[in-house]
Design a protein around this motif. Structure first.
Motif, PDB file in Angstrom:
ATOM      1  N   MET A  35       0.795  -1.033   0.051  1.00  0.00           N
ATOM      2  CA  MET A  35      -0.007  -0.117  -0.088  1.00  0.00           C
ATOM      3  C   MET A  35       0.807   1.296   0.048  1.00  0.00           C
ATOM      4  O   MET A  35       0.532   2.213  -0.692  1.00  0.00           O
ATOM      5  CB  MET A  35      -0.960  -0.121   1.261  1.00  0.00           C
ATOM      6  N   PHE A  36       2.043   1.173   0.658  1.00  0.00           N
ATOM      7  CA  PHE A  36       2.948   2.355   0.675  1.00  0.00           C
ATOM      8  C   PHE A  36       3.269   2.590  -0.531  1.00  0.00           C
ATOM      9  O   PHE A  36       3.338   3.679  -1.226  1.00  0.00           O
ATOM     10  CB  PHE A  36       3.841   2.245   1.738  1.00  0.00           C
ATOM     11  N   GLN A  37       4.021   1.591  -1.153  1.00  0.00           N
ATOM     12  CA  GLN A  37       4.696   1.722  -2.596  1.00  0.00           C
ATOM     13  C   GLN A  37       3.538   2.276  -3.504  1.00  0.00           C
ATOM     14  O   GLN A  37       3.962   2.798  -4.555  1.00  0.00           O
ATOM     15  CB  GLN A  37       5.074   0.442  -3.086  1.00  0.00           C
ATOM     16  N   SER A  38       2.274   1.639  -3.561  1.00  0.00           N
ATOM     17  CA  SER A  38       1.085   2.118  -4.285  1.00  0.00           C
ATOM     18  C   SER A  38       1.027   3.772  -4.420  1.00  0.00           C
ATOM     19  O   SER A  38       0.875   4.281  -5.352  1.00  0.00           O
ATOM     20  CB  SER A  38       0.121   1.315  -4.274  1.00  0.00           C
ATOM     21  N   ALA A  39       1.006   4.069  -3.305  1.00  0.00           N
ATOM     22  CA  ALA A  39       0.743   5.551  -2.863  1.00  0.00           C
ATOM     23  C   ALA A  39       1.666   6.300  -3.438  1.00  0.00           C
ATOM     24  O   ALA A  39       1.393   7.563  -3.881  1.00  0.00           O
ATOM     25  CB  ALA A  39       0.401   5.775  -1.227  1.00  0.00           C
ATOM     26  N   THR A  40       3.066   5.952  -2.999  1.00  0.00           N
ATOM     27  CA  THR A  40       4.172   6.618  -3.469  1.00  0.00           C
ATOM     28  C   THR A  40       4.463   6.916  -5.061  1.00  0.00           C
ATOM     29  O   THR A  40       4.761   7.701  -5.515  1.00  0.00           O
ATOM     30  CB  THR A  40       5.604   6.348  -2.708  1.00  0.00           C
ATOM     31  N   LYS A  41       4.278   5.613  -5.772  1.00  0.00           N
ATOM     32  CA  LYS A  41       4.194   5.548  -7.107  1.00  0.00           C
ATOM     33  C   LYS A  41       3.384   6.178  -7.774  1.00  0.00           C
ATOM     34  O   LYS A  41       3.439   7.247  -8.639  1.00  0.00           O
ATOM     35  CB  LYS A  41       4.066   4.184  -7.647  1.00  0.00           C
ATOM     36  N   LYS A  42       2.012   6.334  -7.027  1.00  0.00           N
ATOM     37  CA  LYS A  42       0.918   7.632  -7.732  1.00  0.00           C
ATOM     38  C   LYS A  42       1.442   8.903  -7.489  1.00  0.00           C
ATOM     39  O   LYS A  42       1.173   9.613  -8.562  1.00  0.00           O
ATOM     40  CB  LYS A  42      -0.272   7.266  -7.013  1.00  0.00           C
ATOM     41  N   ILE A  43       1.849   9.419  -6.297  1.00  0.00           N
ATOM     42  CA  ILE A  43       2.234  10.394  -6.116  1.00  0.00           C
ATOM     43  C   ILE A  43       3.350  10.955  -7.249  1.00  0.00           C
ATOM     44  O   ILE A  43       3.340  12.125  -7.766  1.00  0.00           O
ATOM     45  CB  ILE A  43       2.909  10.663  -4.714  1.00  0.00           C
ATOM     46  N   VAL A  44       4.230  10.289  -7.376  1.00  0.00           N
ATOM     47  CA  VAL A  44       5.482  10.299  -8.234  1.00  0.00           C
ATOM     48  C   VAL A  44       5.115  10.583  -9.766  1.00  0.00           C
ATOM     49  O   VAL A  44       5.297  11.473 -10.251  1.00  0.00           O
ATOM     50  CB  VAL A  44       6.454   9.447  -8.231  1.00  0.00           C
ATOM     51  N   SER A  45       4.039   9.586  -9.911  1.00  0.00           N
ATOM     52  CA  SER A  45       3.502   9.902 -11.429  1.00  0.00           C
ATOM     53  C   SER A  45       2.884  11.240 -11.600  1.00  0.00           C
ATOM     54  O   SER A  45       2.674  11.509 -12.692  1.00  0.00           O
ATOM     55  CB  SER A  45       2.808   8.550 -11.631  1.00  0.00           C
ATOM     56  N   GLU A  46       2.473  11.671 -10.719  1.00  0.00           N
ATOM     57  CA  GLU A  46       1.696  13.002 -10.888  1.00  0.00           C
ATOM     58  C   GLU A  46       2.521  14.199 -10.877  1.00  0.00           C
ATOM     59  O   GLU A  46       2.535  15.057 -11.615  1.00  0.00           O
ATOM     60  CB  GLU A  46       0.682  13.333  -9.640  1.00  0.00           C
ATOM     61  N   ILE A  47       3.740  14.363  -9.825  1.00  0.00           N
ATOM     62  CA  ILE A  47       4.601  15.320 -10.042  1.00  0.00           C
ATOM     63  C   ILE A  47       5.601  15.079 -10.725  1.00  0.00           C
ATOM     64  O   ILE A  47       6.524  16.152 -11.006  1.00  0.00           O
ATOM     65  CB  ILE A  47       4.935  15.525  -8.401  1.00  0.00           C
ATOM     66  N   ASP A  48       6.065  13.898 -11.279  1.00  0.00           N
ATOM     67  CA  ASP A  48       6.938  13.594 -12.351  1.00  0.00           C
ATOM     68  C   ASP A  48       6.622  12.578 -13.310  1.00  0.00           C
ATOM     69  O   ASP A  48       6.928  11.494 -13.375  1.00  0.00           O
ATOM     70  CB  ASP A  48       8.373  13.160 -11.569  1.00  0.00           C
ATOM     71  N   PRO A  49       5.576  13.011 -14.158  1.00  0.00           N
ATOM     72  CA  PRO A  49       4.792  12.172 -15.115  1.00  0.00           C
ATOM     73  C   PRO A  49       5.748  11.527 -16.303  1.00  0.00           C
ATOM     74  O   PRO A  49       5.413  10.587 -16.415  1.00  0.00           O
ATOM     75  CB  PRO A  49       3.890  13.228 -15.892  1.00  0.00           C
ATOM     76  N   ASP A  50       6.855  12.388 -16.434  1.00  0.00           N
ATOM     77  CA  ASP A  50       7.918  11.608 -17.578  1.00  0.00           C
ATOM     78  C   ASP A  50       8.612  10.313 -16.784  1.00  0.00           C
ATOM     79  O   ASP A  50       9.477   9.780 -17.594  1.00  0.00           O
ATOM     80  CB  ASP A  50       8.904  12.946 -18.087  1.00  0.00           C
TER      81      ASP A  50
END
Length: 459
Positions: free
Chosen positions: A1-16
């Motif tokens: 759950m932690f990894q899923s959340a951090t991956k989602k946040i990173v995909s939003e602030i660093d989409p490339d």
């Protein structure tokens, strides 16, 4: 759950995806801080980016008189993020074929909510780093330096942390039932999972980090690696990736019949406790690099996840009682199985919890062989390599159309939901595979590996 959340946040602030690496586990958060050193891992089959393991050592630790250096960090609020998401899938399976009646039901639902996450970025510029370390010397006798395989040093300069405490609520439920009646033989198997999870991130939890690469010169000074290419994470792979994957997973196909159900049962538990994937990856990956895993990570793992991990370790013959520093006594066969399971765990780690539910349902519905053929077709057509339009001879049928036509409505729905995560959809009317418009495609090779492995264990 932690990894899923951090991956989602990173995909939003660093989409490339060129700059930031999401933190995989709360266990790593304390070591994902500025100036902490990283170990570069071998590149995974499923990632076109580099991958790193955080360590407790810092750049100051490996420099002579490094503790007296001031690197002048700056910080600023960068973003707020929140999320609410829910999905569900259900299907009924019924087939009447002569003396065999097969019936089943598959259903799944999940929801996720993340409270508002206010984040702060802490930064040390590369120019400042160079100015501070230009006269510093690396201590070649330091434990970390002596264990380095080359003269490359990977250091964290930028870190994104939570400014305040926040929480993630995640619930998932899956039910799968299959009933087989064959003349006088009756077998029943059930899979049921229900999970309500809440994870709280304290203030100061590391969410993501940026890596800088440095070289130790012949005079034991540190220099930035100016030659690194930022385009490498986006490069396209043109060779067939399925062949080496299938070769690495072959041990599962050749595994003796009495072992396959044991592994499959544990994998079902792992699919229901997806947070255990991060822990397993952390423990199995060092073995692939001829290192002993750090069993201390189990002490930081929640009970349900720890039980899943320990069951898999027992099946693989990996005992946590082995004294530190001693090599694992593994046979060639066990090494091959560990390698195959490690690849399966890495592939599952790339997927959402909803897809893991669908994978479990697919196994129970016995449609993994069909899904494997469909995923193979997708990778052949859209992997980024050269595409060839095959001309079919008179009377020869298109295997893509044949496969989709053979799927029952319920099997079609399960497979459709699974493929949607990767940016593809099935079209019933034209019996074809299509890309979803305006949807970012994920690499299908992870799904290929997962379905291949599960199908091998089902044989």
């Amino acid at each position: 759950m932690f990894q899923s959340a951090t991956k989602k946040i990173v995909s939003e602030i660093d989409p490339d995806g060129y700059t930031l690496f999401p933190v995989k586990s709360p266990y790593h958060s304390q070591n994902c801080k500025q100036l902490h050193l990283l170990i570069k891992k071998k590149k995974s089959f499923f990632s076109r980016r580099e991958s790193y393991v955080p360590t407790p050592f810092t750049l100051k630790d490996i420099l002579i008189d490094g503790q007296d250096l001031d690197f002048g960090s700056s910080s600023s609020i960068i973003a707020c993020y929140s999320e609410a998401f829910s999905t569900s899938v259900s299907a009924q399976v019924g087939v009447d074929s002569g003396h065999v009646d097969v019936g089943g039901h598959i259903s799944g639902s999940s929801s996720k909510a993340m409270s508002c996450v206010e984040m702060r970025k802490h930064t040390i510029s590369e120019r400042t780093l160079l100015d501070v370390v230009k006269d510093g010397k690396v201590n070649r006798q330091h434990r970390f330096v002596k264990e380095m395989k080359n003269n490359m040093v990977y250091v964290i300069l930028d870190v994104i942390e939570t400014e305040q405490a926040c929480s993630v609520n995640n619930s998932a439920k899956a039910e799968t039932g299959m009933q087989f009646l064959m003349k006088l033989l009756k077998m029943e198997a059930e899979l049921s999972a229900s999970r309500e999870r809440k994870l709280t991130f304290p203030a100061g939890t590391s969410i993501a980090y940026k890596v800088s690469e440095m070289m130790i010169s012949s005079s034991d000074t540190l220099e930035l690696d100016w030659v690194k290419s930022f385009s490498r994470s986006a490069r396209v792979t043109t060779f067939d990736r399925k062949e080496p994957l299938a070769a690495s997973l072959a041990e599962l196909t050749e595994m003796c019949a009495d072992k396959k159900p044991l592994f499959l049962n544990v994998i079902f538990e792992i699919l229901r406790h997806s947070d255990s994937l991060v822990v397993l990856d952390e423990l199995l990956d060092p073995i692939m690099n001829d290192l002993q895993p750090d069993f201390q990570v189990l002490d930081q793992t929640e009970e349900d996840n720890r039980v899943c991990v320990e069951k898999m370790l027992d099946l693989l013959g990996i005992r946590k009682e082995i004294p530190p520093g001693e090599p694992l006594a593994l046979t060639a066969e066990s090494e091959g199985i560990i390698r195959a399971i490690n690849i399966l765990i890495q592939s599952l780690s790339e997927m959402d919890a909803e897809t893991l539910i669908l994978l479990a349902s697919s196994v129970k519905a016995e449609i993994t062989s069909k899904q494997l053929q469909l995923v193979t077709i997708i990778d052949d057509k859209w992997s980024g390599g050269i595409q060839y339009l095959r001309a079919f001879k008179e009377g020869e049928e298109d295997p893509e159309k044949v496969l989709i036509t053979q799927l029952t409505d319920e099997e079609f729905e399960i497979t459709q939901h699974m493929l949607e995560e990767f940016g593809f959809q099935l079209d019933r009317e034209s019996a074809s595979l299509l890309r979803i418009k305006d949807r970012k495609q994920q690499d299908i090779i992870a799904l290929f590996a997962a379905v291949y492995a599960l199908n091998a264990l089902c044989d």
